[in-house]
Motif scaffolding. Structure first.
Motif, mmCIF file in Angstrom:
data_model
loop_
_atom_site.group_PDB
_atom_site.id
_atom_site.type_symbol
_atom_site.label_atom_id
_atom_site.label_comp_id
_atom_site.label_asym_id
_atom_site.label_seq_id
_atom_site.Cartn_x
_atom_site.Cartn_y
_atom_site.Cartn_z
ATOM 1 N N SER A 111 -4.835 -4.100 -20.602
ATOM 2 C CA SER A 111 -4.573 -4.296 -21.821
ATOM 3 C C SER A 111 -2.941 -4.480 -21.789
ATOM 4 N N LYS A 112 -2.446 -5.233 -22.781
ATOM 5 C CA LYS A 112 -0.927 -5.271 -22.580
ATOM 6 C C LYS A 112 -0.242 -4.025 -22.688
ATOM 7 N N ARG A 113 -0.902 -3.099 -23.315
ATOM 8 C CA ARG A 113 -0.309 -1.710 -23.645
ATOM 9 C C ARG A 113 -0.174 -0.967 -22.317
ATOM 10 N N ASN A 114 -1.520 -1.060 -21.540
ATOM 11 C CA ASN A 114 -1.659 -0.174 -20.196
ATOM 12 C C ASN A 114 -0.659 -0.972 -19.083
ATOM 13 N N ARG A 115 -0.563 -2.309 -19.131
ATOM 14 C CA ARG A 115 0.041 -3.030 -18.327
ATOM 15 C C ARG A 115 1.751 -2.505 -18.139
ATOM 16 N N ALA A 116 2.109 -2.435 -19.659
ATOM 17 C CA ALA A 116 3.420 -2.147 -19.885
ATOM 18 C C ALA A 116 3.556 -0.555 -19.321
ATOM 19 N N VAL A 117 2.750 0.210 -19.502
ATOM 20 C CA VAL A 117 3.049 1.629 -19.029
ATOM 21 C C VAL A 117 3.213 1.590 -17.515
ATOM 22 N N VAL A 118 2.127 0.883 -16.644
ATOM 23 C CA VAL A 118 2.264 0.870 -15.474
ATOM 24 C C VAL A 118 3.496 0.198 -15.128
ATOM 25 N N ARG A 119 3.870 -0.747 -15.592
ATOM 26 C CA ARG A 119 5.086 -1.552 -15.171
ATOM 27 C C ARG A 119 6.447 -0.649 -15.506
ATOM 28 N N ALA A 120 6.307 0.367 -16.341
ATOM 29 C CA ALA A 120 7.314 1.305 -16.510
ATOM 30 C C ALA A 120 7.402 2.331 -15.678
ATOM 31 N N LEU A 121 6.188 2.895 -15.045
ATOM 32 C CA LEU A 121 6.102 3.852 -14.090
ATOM 33 C C LEU A 121 6.528 3.352 -12.816
ATOM 34 N N ASN A 122 6.287 2.139 -12.482
ATOM 35 C CA ASN A 122 6.216 1.703 -10.994
ATOM 36 C C ASN A 122 7.879 1.972 -10.681
ATOM 37 N N PRO A 123 8.756 1.579 -11.156
ATOM 38 C CA PRO A 123 10.393 1.721 -10.734
ATOM 39 C C PRO A 123 10.725 3.256 -10.537
ATOM 40 N N MET A 124 9.893 3.920 -11.516
ATOM 41 C CA MET A 124 10.237 5.477 -11.388
ATOM 42 C C MET A 124 9.666 6.331 -9.833
ATOM 43 N N LEU A 125 8.624 5.343 -9.511
ATOM 44 C CA LEU A 125 7.756 6.071 -8.229
ATOM 45 C C LEU A 125 8.812 5.839 -7.034
ATOM 46 N N VAL A 126 9.857 4.908 -7.018
ATOM 47 C CA VAL A 126 10.461 4.474 -5.784
ATOM 48 C C VAL A 126 11.169 5.777 -5.413
ATOM 49 N N GLU A 172 1.956 13.314 1.483
ATOM 50 C CA GLU A 172 2.676 13.225 0.250
ATOM 51 C C GLU A 172 2.503 12.037 -0.348
ATOM 52 N N THR A 173 2.675 10.966 0.323
ATOM 53 C CA THR A 173 2.591 9.631 -0.478
ATOM 54 C C THR A 173 1.384 9.530 -1.209
ATOM 55 N N ASP A 174 0.149 9.901 -0.600
ATOM 56 C CA ASP A 174 -0.883 10.133 -1.414
ATOM 57 C C ASP A 174 -1.023 10.945 -2.563
ATOM 58 N N SER A 175 -0.188 11.916 -2.514
ATOM 59 C CA SER A 175 -0.136 12.934 -3.607
ATOM 60 C C SER A 175 0.644 12.463 -4.835
ATOM 61 N N ILE A 176 1.571 11.612 -4.351
ATOM 62 C CA ILE A 176 2.570 10.871 -5.560
ATOM 63 C C ILE A 176 2.000 9.792 -6.315
ATOM 64 N N LEU A 177 0.989 8.992 -5.322
ATOM 65 C CA LEU A 177 0.473 8.156 -6.022
ATOM 66 C C LEU A 177 -0.620 8.299 -6.969
ATOM 67 N N TYR A 232 10.760 8.856 -5.599
ATOM 68 C CA TYR A 232 9.755 9.806 -4.903
ATOM 69 C C TYR A 232 9.250 9.195 -3.706
ATOM 70 N N LEU A 233 8.788 8.183 -3.533
ATOM 71 C CA LEU A 233 8.356 7.437 -2.210
ATOM 72 C C LEU A 233 9.468 7.338 -1.160
ATOM 73 N N GLU A 234 10.943 7.263 -1.532
ATOM 74 C CA GLU A 234 11.961 7.022 -0.753
ATOM 75 C C GLU A 234 12.183 8.297 0.121
ATOM 76 N N ALA A 235 11.938 9.429 -0.620
ATOM 77 C CA ALA A 235 12.420 10.828 -0.273
ATOM 78 C C ALA A 235 11.332 11.270 0.515
ATOM 79 N N ASN A 236 10.254 10.777 0.882
ATOM 80 C CA ASN A 236 9.116 11.401 1.476
ATOM 81 C C ASN A 236 8.805 10.721 2.806
ATOM 82 N N ARG A 237 8.268 11.302 3.828
ATOM 83 C CA ARG A 237 8.161 10.651 5.027
ATOM 84 C C ARG A 237 6.591 10.964 5.608
ATOM 85 N N ASP A 238 5.977 11.640 4.779
ATOM 86 C CA ASP A 238 4.536 12.192 5.189
ATOM 87 C C ASP A 238 3.431 11.380 4.214
#
Length: 157
Positions: free
Chosen positions: A50-65, A76-81, A67-73
């Motif tokens: 839905s439009k609302r759910n896509r907006a939520v996912v689009r807003a969270l995607n940049p926040m994940l960067v 850990e990547t699986d836990s973050i996702l 977390y993902l840049e800081a880990n090497r495991d």
């Protein structure tokens, strides 16, 4: 934890105070999922598009960067996702399955085998009913026929 997400119909932007609340929910979800072993994590169903759910996912995607840049495991990547997926469920207010996956034990009987066993039982019952109809009145046959017709208005005579 149903967080109301206000989405502007013109540009799909989420208000900044909601972004901060989403970041807090994301932090909590990631911290929770780091301590849960892989085999105990619930299986997450698909969320409706839905439009609302896509907006939520689009807003969270940049926040994940961050977390993902800081880990090497990879774990850990699986836990973050997984934590991000749980955060999306919490933000949109979807029901999460119970924590702790309902694991099927290796000794559990598969559904196809149960269906085959049900067919075999039905065939055995049909055979006994046919035998009774042909004049076989042995106690085991009569007992099976009585159980088969229990609760009906059919008499054995």
């Amino acid at each position: 934890m149903d967080l109301p997400v206000v989405v502007d119909s013109n540009d799909d932007e989420i208000v900044s105070h909601e972004l901060e609340q989403m970041r807090i929910i994301l932090d909590e979800a990631i911290l929770e999922t780091r301590s849960i072993p892989l085999e105990n994590r619930p299986r997450l169903p698909r969320i409706p598009l839905s439009k609302r759910n896509r907006a939520v996912v689009r807003a969270l995607n940049p926040m994940l960067v961050t977390y993902l840049e800081a880990n090497r495991d990879l774990c850990e990547t699986d836990s973050i996702l997984f934590g991000a997926a749980v955060a999306v469920f919490r933000i949109i207010g979807a029901n999460l399955p119970m924590a702790g996956r309902t694991t099927r034990q290796s000794s559990a009987i598969p559904a196809w085998r149960k269906r085959i066993e049900d067919i075999a039982k039905a065939r055995a019952l049909i055979g006994r009913l046919t035998s009774f109809r042909s004049g076989n009145y042995r106690p085991r046959i009569v007992r099976t026929v009585r159980m088969a017709f229990a609760g009906t208005n059919i008499s054995l005579s």
